[in-house]
Scaffold this motif. Structure first.
Motif, short mmCIF file in Angstrom:
data_model
loop_
_atom_site.label_atom_id
_atom_site.label_comp_id
_atom_site.label_asym_id
_atom_site.label_seq_id
_atom_site.Cartn_x
_atom_site.Cartn_y
_atom_site.Cartn_z
N GLY A 150 -45.21 -8.07 68.09
CA GLY A 150 -43.94 -8.61 68.55
C GLY A 150 -43.39 -9.66 67.60
N TYR A 151 -44.29 -10.41 66.96
CA TYR A 151 -43.89 -11.41 65.97
C TYR A 151 -43.22 -10.74 64.78
CZ TYR A 151 -44.22 -15.13 62.49
OH TYR A 151 -43.93 -16.05 61.51
N GLU A 152 -43.80 -9.64 64.31
CA GLU A 152 -43.20 -8.90 63.18
C GLU A 152 -41.85 -8.30 63.59
OE1 GLU A 152 -47.30 -7.52 60.92
OE2 GLU A 152 -46.65 -6.43 62.70
N LEU A 153 -41.75 -7.79 64.83
CA LEU A 153 -40.48 -7.28 65.33
C LEU A 153 -39.44 -8.39 65.35
CD1 LEU A 153 -38.65 -5.12 66.62
CD2 LEU A 153 -39.71 -5.69 68.83
N LEU A 154 -39.83 -9.56 65.85
CA LEU A 154 -38.93 -10.72 65.86
C LEU A 154 -38.42 -11.03 64.46
CD1 LEU A 154 -37.80 -13.45 67.08
CD2 LEU A 154 -40.05 -14.41 66.56
N LYS A 155 -39.32 -11.06 63.49
CA LYS A 155 -38.91 -11.37 62.10
C LYS A 155 -37.93 -10.33 61.57
CE LYS A 155 -41.51 -13.23 59.13
NZ LYS A 155 -42.47 -13.84 58.22
N ARG A 156 -38.19 -9.05 61.85
CA ARG A 156 -37.31 -7.98 61.37
C ARG A 156 -35.92 -8.11 62.00
NH1 ARG A 156 -40.39 -3.34 59.71
NH2 ARG A 156 -38.44 -2.25 59.39
N VAL A 157 -35.87 -8.42 63.30
CA VAL A 157 -34.58 -8.58 63.99
C VAL A 157 -33.82 -9.76 63.40
CG1 VAL A 157 -33.52 -9.22 66.20
CG2 VAL A 157 -35.28 -7.45 66.13
N LYS A 158 -34.50 -10.89 63.19
CA LYS A 158 -33.83 -12.10 62.70
C LYS A 158 -33.42 -11.98 61.23
CE LYS A 158 -33.78 -13.96 66.64
NZ LYS A 158 -32.51 -14.01 67.35
N GLU A 159 -34.07 -11.08 60.48
CA GLU A 159 -33.71 -10.85 59.08
C GLU A 159 -32.55 -9.88 58.93
OE1 GLU A 159 -37.41 -9.48 57.45
OE2 GLU A 159 -38.28 -11.50 57.42
N SER A 160 -32.17 -9.19 60.01
CA SER A 160 -31.12 -8.18 59.96
C SER A 160 -29.76 -8.79 60.30
CB SER A 160 -31.43 -7.06 60.96
OG SER A 160 -30.28 -6.28 61.20
#
Length: 136
Positions: A77-87
């Motif tokens: 979920g942390y990696e998903l969070l990072k991907r969302v915030k980088e988009s």
């Protein structure tokens, strides 16, 4: 079956229905969070991985919030969070992380990375009612 009126201010009469994407590799946890969210009048889509969540977000951009488990195979979920915030397309979607483990440095890292909130499992209806204020 009883229906609750008022109180949470989310998805009431005449308001748009709030769409939440729930991400959890556990079918039991996914069903439980979906039931709680739906009882609060949210529209819910569930997927079992961060990868599927990103695929769905690419196809269906009308998601108002993402609630994701922290520990999942392939992508946390942390990696998903990072991907969302980088988009640039997705970064405005609030992301809430949930976990059965109360690990303060993990919670702080998620919040520092842009998570709106961190919920401890089992998620309760009172947790969901406070999420309403997080939706933009």
């Amino acid at each position: 079956m009883s229906s609750s009126r008022g109180g949470n201010g989310c998805g009431g009469e005449g308001e748009r229905q709030i769409h939440v994407l729930a991400v959890d590799d556990s079918s039991v946890d996914r069903a439980m969070i979906a039931r709680i969210l739906r009882s609060s009048k949210y529209r819910v889509t569930t997927v079992d991985s961060g990868k599927k969540a990103l695929e769905l977000l690419g196809l269906e951009p009308d998601v108002n919030m993402i609630i994701t488990d922290y520990w999942m195979p392939e992508m946390t979920g942390y990696e998903l969070l990072k991907r969302v915030k980088e988009s640039s397309e997705l970064r405005e979607i609030p992301v809430v992380i949930m976990s059965s483990e109360n690990v303060p440095n993990r919670i702080n890292r998620c919040l520092a990375e842009g998570a709106e909130d961190f919920l401890l499992k089992p998620v309760r209806p009172s947790d969901v009612s406070r999420l309403c204020s997080r939706i933009r």
